[in-house]
Each structure stands twice: as C-alpha cells, then as structure tokens.
Design an enzyme around this catalytic site. Structure first.
Site, PDB file in Angstrom:
ATOM      1  N   LYS A 117      31.192 -10.453 -25.086  1.00 43.39           N
ATOM      2  CA  LYS A 117      32.182 -10.516 -26.164  1.00 43.39           C
ATOM      3  C   LYS A 117      33.599 -10.326 -25.633  1.00 43.39           C
ATOM      4  O   LYS A 117      34.540 -10.950 -26.125  1.00 43.39           O
ATOM      5  CB  LYS A 117      31.870  -9.472 -27.239  1.00 43.39           C
ATOM      6  CG  LYS A 117      30.641  -9.838 -28.056  1.00 43.39           C
ATOM      7  CD  LYS A 117      30.260  -8.713 -28.998  1.00 43.39           C
ATOM      8  CE  LYS A 117      28.912  -8.986 -29.663  1.00 43.39           C
ATOM      9  NZ  LYS A 117      28.382  -7.761 -30.303  1.00 43.39           N
ATOM     10  N   LYS A 199      17.034 -21.707 -29.190  1.00 46.97           N
ATOM     11  CA  LYS A 199      16.494 -21.314 -30.486  1.00 46.97           C
ATOM     12  C   LYS A 199      17.479 -21.644 -31.601  1.00 46.97           C
ATOM     13  O   LYS A 199      18.632 -21.937 -31.347  1.00 46.97           O
ATOM     14  CB  LYS A 199      16.276 -19.783 -30.490  1.00 46.97           C
ATOM     15  CG  LYS A 199      15.277 -19.306 -29.478  1.00 46.97           C
ATOM     16  CD  LYS A 199      15.006 -17.820 -29.643  1.00 46.97           C
ATOM     17  CE  LYS A 199      16.258 -16.975 -29.438  1.00 46.97           C
ATOM     18  NZ  LYS A 199      16.026 -15.530 -29.579  1.00 46.97           N
ATOM     19  N   LYS A 202      22.441 -18.231 -35.698  1.00 48.94           N
ATOM     20  CA  LYS A 202      23.242 -17.909 -36.864  1.00 48.94           C
ATOM     21  C   LYS A 202      24.580 -18.631 -36.858  1.00 48.94           C
ATOM     22  O   LYS A 202      25.132 -18.920 -37.900  1.00 48.94           O
ATOM     23  CB  LYS A 202      23.532 -16.401 -36.857  1.00 48.94           C
ATOM     24  CG  LYS A 202      22.733 -15.649 -37.898  1.00 48.94           C
ATOM     25  CD  LYS A 202      22.659 -14.172 -37.598  1.00 48.94           C
ATOM     26  CE  LYS A 202      23.903 -13.405 -37.978  1.00 48.94           C
ATOM     27  NZ  LYS A 202      23.797 -11.983 -37.669  1.00 48.94           N
TER      28      LYS A 202
END
Ligand code: TRP
Length: 336
Positions: A117, A199, A202
């Site tokens: 991040k 995968k 979100k």
C-alpha cells in the site's frame, strides 16, 4: 455442545472499499452463514480501516450500507450474528492504542500489505496505514475471538494478532486466546476470474469478476466474453487453465448433470464453448438475481437497516465492554 458451555467466538471483517462478488460469496459469506448457527459471531465492516487508504469519505456510507444489505441478502441473520460497523464500537480504538504499545515499528514496516500500500500511495504513508495490523488485532481480540474466517491474504495479519495477544498475555496476564484462521477445516472454494488470470476481485479486474449487484445483461455479457479457444483436438486432453476455470465456475452454480454433460463433451472433443457459456450465464443469473433483488429491497428499507446496525453495535459493544474491563484491570489502569 453441552447446555451451559459457552460457544466459541468467531470474528471477521471486511473493508467497505469495493463491492462483493462471487468470490466473497463462496470464499466467505457462505461459511459465515453456517457459522452463525454454531458460534457466537461478530461480522464487522471495517470503516476505520478504509480511512487508511480511502480518506475521501463521500461514498463511505453507501458502501457500508451496500455491504450490510448484501450480507443480509446472503443469509446472515441479525438475530444470530452481530453485524456492525467498526466505528460504532469505540472500545476498538482504545484496545488499538494498548496493542500499539506492544507492536514494533520494525515488524509493522515489514508487513507485506503495508509495503504494497505504501508503494501505491507514496504521498500518504500515514501512521494508521503502518498500524493497520494492530487495528485488525484489536477488532479480533476485542471479542476474545478464537476463530477468524479469512483467506490466505490475511494470514500475516492474523499471525501478528497472535503475537500481540501473546505479548499482552505475557506482560499483563492471560486475557486473550490466540486467534486462528478457520473455515470448518475445509479448503476455501476457488472462484477464478473469467479471463483466466487470478481470482475474482473486489476492485481489480472488474470485467472478469461477477459482482452480487450485477444485472442480468451484465452477467451475460461478462460470461460470454470469457476466454476460450477452438476446443480440444484429442480425446480426454488436459484443460488449459482458462477452460478449467469455466468448468470450476459451472460447478459452483450449475446442476451436476449439466457439469457432467459438458465434461463428456469436452472429453469427446464435441464441446461447443458458446453453448457452455450460455448455460453458465443463465445459471449465474439464476444464482445472483435473487441475492441482488433481496439486497436491494433490504437496502431501500432505511429503518430496517438502521435497526440492524444498532442491534449489531449493541451486541458488539456489550462484548467489547467486558473485554476492556479485563484489559484495563490487567494493565493496572483501574485506580479505584
Ligand atoms: N484486513 C481485512 C481485509 O482487508 C479486513 C479486516 C479488518 C478483518 N478487521 C478484521 C478481517 C478482523 C478479519 C478480522 O480483508
């Protein structure tokens, strides 16, 4: 379980920074729904965590309410599990401070998610981003939870929570159980994306992810665009990854007979991928539509939503208060 035996505590959280998808359903929600029958469950929306990466709060409320309504639509029951927001439990921030006295700068800096991040937002490497794992540990330890249903990506955070719990217990007395990852001892269901890479997600890869809020046309469009090829040239050939993924998705939402038919077609080299995808699209729609519609009805009922969040917050605070009393006494900041 014996009558008076206390149920084990389950706790998990989700950041309101993206929308729920098929992977959230099969990887988490489906298990939560089972857990609420057997355990004392706390399922939280980590709105405070989201401030570490999303300081702009314009869409925060909408995102929080979306997550809660989708949780409810998937079968979580506010009379069984506590559904609440992190910010509604101020004790979280208090425990966070105590745990921060036991967390070392060096280990926080080494955390994979922090490094990732920090790289993504070099202009905003704030102290709460660094201490993200301490806040998550506070969420869990606040309920003295033993079981934490999370995926592999949270394993490092969970290990840190265990370390903080141990350090606390060692320094001030045994208060916390060591929380562990838990999914009924079963491997988490894999929900691959539609483009053959990784995968469902979100926030990334949105065209290859099926969201619980996608409408029928969008589901159809995404599924029909899934990558395929000319089909196998020899009987019983191994499947390339992107084809394996389509079969995996089919196995999640379609009847056994349908899966078997397409397996046989594949093995005999008679498979028509257009037909397979049409089937998959219709079965996905059959699966997602009732959830989407239910979530919308729930979401539109503001009074009901408010009631759910209040009830969840009350339950979570009651449990938090008990823990914090023990914590304050153990630390020695109870003076009278
Ligand atoms: N860090 C988790 C994630 O990004 C969300 C989270 C916050 C969480 N607090 C938690 C998960 C407590 C489990 C337990 O997905």
């Amino acid at each position: 379980m014996k009558k008076n035996e206390k149920k084990q505590v389950v706790m998990s959280g989700i950041r309101p920074t993206g929308i729920l998808h098929l992977g959230s359903y099969f990887g988490a929600l489906q298990n939560y729904v089972r857990m609420q029958e057997e355990y004392e469950c706390y399922f939280m929306v980590a709105d405070l965590h989201s401030l570490t990466t999303h300081p702009d709060t314009k869409s925060l409320r909408a995102n929080v309410l979306d997550v809660i309504s989708e949780y409810l639509a998937c079968g979580l029951d506010p009379d069984k599990a506590a559904l609440y927001c992190q910010s509604a439990v101020p004790e979280t921030s208090e425990l966070y401070l105590f745990l921060n006295t036991l967390a070392y700068k060096g280990e926080l800096e080494k955390t994979t998610t922090f490094k990732d991040k920090a790289r993504l937002q070099p202009q905003n490497v704030n102290a709460a981003l660094l201490t993200y794992p301490t806040l998550m540990a506070a969420d869990i330890l606040l309920h003295r939870a033993l079981y934490v249903p999370v995926g592999k990506d949270q394993e490092q955070h969970l290990e840190m929570a265990r370390n903080f719990a141990n350090r606390f217990n060692h320094r001030y007395g045994e208060i916390f159980p060591e929380p562990i990852a838990f999914n009924f001892g079963e491997a988490l269901v894999k929900v691959p994306s539609l483009d053959g890479t990784g995968k469902m997600s979100k926030s990334e890869n949105q065209n290859a992810t099926l969201y619980l809020s996608d409408d029928d046309a969008l589901i159809r469009k995404k599924v029909m665009k899934a990558k395929t090829d000319e089909g196998p040239k020899t009987p019983n050939a191994p499947k390339p990854d992107y084809i394996e993924n389509i079969f995996q998705l089919l196995s999640l939402v379609s009847d056994k007979e349908v899966c078997q038919k397409f397996e046989a077609d594949y093995n005999q080299c008679t498979i028509r991928y257009g037909e397979l995808k049409k089937h998959l699209a219709e079965d996905m729609i059959r699966f997602i539509t009732p959830i989407r519609e239910k979530a919308k009805t729930i979401r539109d009922d503001e009074n009901f939503m408010k009631g759910v969040l209040e009830k969840g917050a009350d339950k979570a605070r009651e449990s938090a208060k008990k823990t914090m009393q023990l914590v304050r006494e153990a630390i020695g900041i109870k003076y009278f």
